[in-house]
Design an enzyme around this catalytic site. Structure first.
Site, PDB file in Angstrom:
ATOM      1  N   ARG A 266      45.260  35.290  36.981  1.00 44.86           N
ATOM      2  CA  ARG A 266      45.786  36.412  36.464  1.00 44.86           C
ATOM      3  C   ARG A 266      47.049  36.570  35.846  1.00 44.86           C
ATOM      4  O   ARG A 266      47.484  37.612  34.840  1.00 44.86           O
ATOM      5  CB  ARG A 266      46.708  37.527  37.694  1.00 44.86           C
ATOM      6  CG  ARG A 266      44.955  37.287  38.755  1.00 44.86           C
ATOM      7  CD  ARG A 266      45.027  37.661  40.213  1.00 44.86           C
ATOM      8  NE  ARG A 266      45.677  39.739  40.126  1.00 44.86           N
ATOM      9  CZ  ARG A 266      46.411  39.608  41.346  1.00 44.86           C
ATOM     10  NH1 ARG A 266      47.063  38.786  42.302  1.00 44.86           N
ATOM     11  NH2 ARG A 266      46.675  40.629  40.646  1.00 44.86           N
TER      12      ARG A 266
ATOM     13  N   LYS B 102      54.802  46.049  41.953  1.00 43.17           N
ATOM     14  CA  LYS B 102      55.261  47.252  41.045  1.00 43.17           C
ATOM     15  C   LYS B 102      53.775  48.091  41.680  1.00 43.17           C
ATOM     16  O   LYS B 102      54.797  49.594  41.898  1.00 43.17           O
ATOM     17  CB  LYS B 102      54.096  47.094  40.027  1.00 43.17           C
ATOM     18  CG  LYS B 102      52.564  47.192  39.935  1.00 43.17           C
ATOM     19  CD  LYS B 102      51.711  46.726  38.756  1.00 43.17           C
ATOM     20  CE  LYS B 102      50.748  46.148  38.554  1.00 43.17           C
ATOM     21  NZ  LYS B 102      49.931  46.482  39.351  1.00 43.17           N
TER      22      LYS B 102
HETATM   23  P1  AMP Z   1      46.084  45.409  41.195  1.00 42.14           P
HETATM   24  O1  AMP Z   1      46.666  45.393  42.081  1.00 42.14           O
HETATM   25  O2  AMP Z   1      46.874  46.401  40.723  1.00 42.14           O
HETATM   26  O3  AMP Z   1      46.947  43.975  40.853  1.00 42.14           O
HETATM   27  O4  AMP Z   1      44.826  44.798  40.871  1.00 42.14           O
HETATM   28  C1  AMP Z   1      43.296  43.653  41.318  1.00 42.14           C
HETATM   29  C2  AMP Z   1      42.373  43.670  40.423  1.00 42.14           C
HETATM   30  O5  AMP Z   1      41.826  45.152  40.188  1.00 42.14           O
HETATM   31  C3  AMP Z   1      42.898  42.860  39.222  1.00 42.14           C
HETATM   32  O6  AMP Z   1      43.109  41.574  39.117  1.00 42.14           O
HETATM   33  C4  AMP Z   1      41.540  43.465  38.003  1.00 42.14           C
HETATM   34  O7  AMP Z   1      40.521  42.536  38.505  1.00 42.14           O
HETATM   35  C5  AMP Z   1      40.915  45.413  38.501  1.00 42.14           C
HETATM   36  N1  AMP Z   1      41.905  45.612  37.911  1.00 42.14           N
HETATM   37  C6  AMP Z   1      42.768  46.601  38.162  1.00 42.14           C
HETATM   38  N2  AMP Z   1      43.278  47.206  37.394  1.00 42.14           N
HETATM   39  C7  AMP Z   1      42.213  46.834  36.467  1.00 42.14           C
HETATM   40  C8  AMP Z   1      42.623  47.703  35.225  1.00 42.14           C
HETATM   41  N3  AMP Z   1      42.948  48.767  34.861  1.00 42.14           N
HETATM   42  N4  AMP Z   1      41.697  47.109  34.360  1.00 42.14           N
HETATM   43  C9  AMP Z   1      40.830  45.705  34.614  1.00 42.14           C
HETATM   44  N5  AMP Z   1      40.871  45.197  35.751  1.00 42.14           N
HETATM   45  C10 AMP Z   1      41.747  45.769  36.586  1.00 42.14           C
END
Ligand code: AMP
Length: 192
Positions: free
Chosen positions: A145, A14
């Site tokens: 995750r 994504k």
């Molecule tokens: P991502 O890069 O979107 O996979 O996000 C990496 C990590 O950031 C996630 O595993 C969460 O620990 C944190 N994170 C990102 N977006 C959110 C969100 N909307 N709510 C809570 N944690 C988030």
């Protein structure tokens, strides 16, 4: 001008898709994961707090996430629209976003959901761990995750589906064809 969200399990691509789709619509891609990683890199107070959750594959608490997003949406480039990547991940976060948009007299146009089979997700993430050395791409953390996506974020997808704004796009295959399919689906929704 478009207000969009892209959703998909970790490893669904994504982030990459968000960049390409946002460029097409000439809007900023806003990734809460990237915003958190920038804070972690600079070791800000928020980054030190958020990093504790991220390293374990847990969600950063809603209150921290929501106020960080509110600040980001207040920046001028988001006036023309945006593509949110990785937000909302919980039902509470949906409500907070609704309030932010209502205060600006704006509304969501569409939510793109990328679907990819679970086995493929784990493979992709383990590969990314090697390439990018992300500290949250170990096998145990990956499983956590994926579990959180199923338990906490699927209900978000369902909520948007009930609103009639969900566009489901097959996220396996070539990057370019997935981008094209997502753009076509959004354009159709914007026209309709
Ligand atoms: P991502 O890069 O979107 O996979 O996000 C990496 C990590 O950031 C996630 O595993 C969460 O620990 C944190 N994170 C990102 N977006 C959110 C969100 N909307 N709510 C809570 N944690 C988030």
């Amino acid at each position: 001008m478009a207000r969009l969200i892209i959703m998909g399990p970790p490893g669904s691509g994504k982030g990459t898709q968000a960049e390409h789709i946002a460029r097409h619509f000439n809007i900023p891609a806003i990734s809460t994961g990237d915003l958190f990683r920038a804070h972690v890199g600079k070791q800000t107070e928020l980054g030190i707090e958020a990093g504790k959750y991220m390293d374990n594959g847990e969600f950063v608490p809603d209150s921290i996430t929501i106020s960080m997003l509110r600040e980001r949406l207040a920046e001028p480039d988001a006036n023309a629209g945006c593509l949110l990547d990785g937000y909302p991940r919980t039902v509470i976060q949906i409500g907070a976003l609704d309030e932010m948009l209502a205060a600006r007299r704006e509304q969501l146009d569409a939510v793109i959901e990328l679907t990819v089979a679970d086995e493929e997700l784990v493979d992709r993430m383990l590969r990314r761990a090697k390439e990018q050395g992300r500290s949250d791409d170990t096998e145990t953390v990956i499983q956590r995750r994926l579990e959180l996506y199923r338990d906490e974020t699927r209900p978000v997808v369902t909520a948007y589906s009930q609103r009639g704004i969900l566009l489901t796009v097959d996220g396996s295959g070539e990057r370019e064809s997935i981008t094209a399919a997502a753009i076509a689906a959004v354009e159709k929704a914007l026209a309709g």
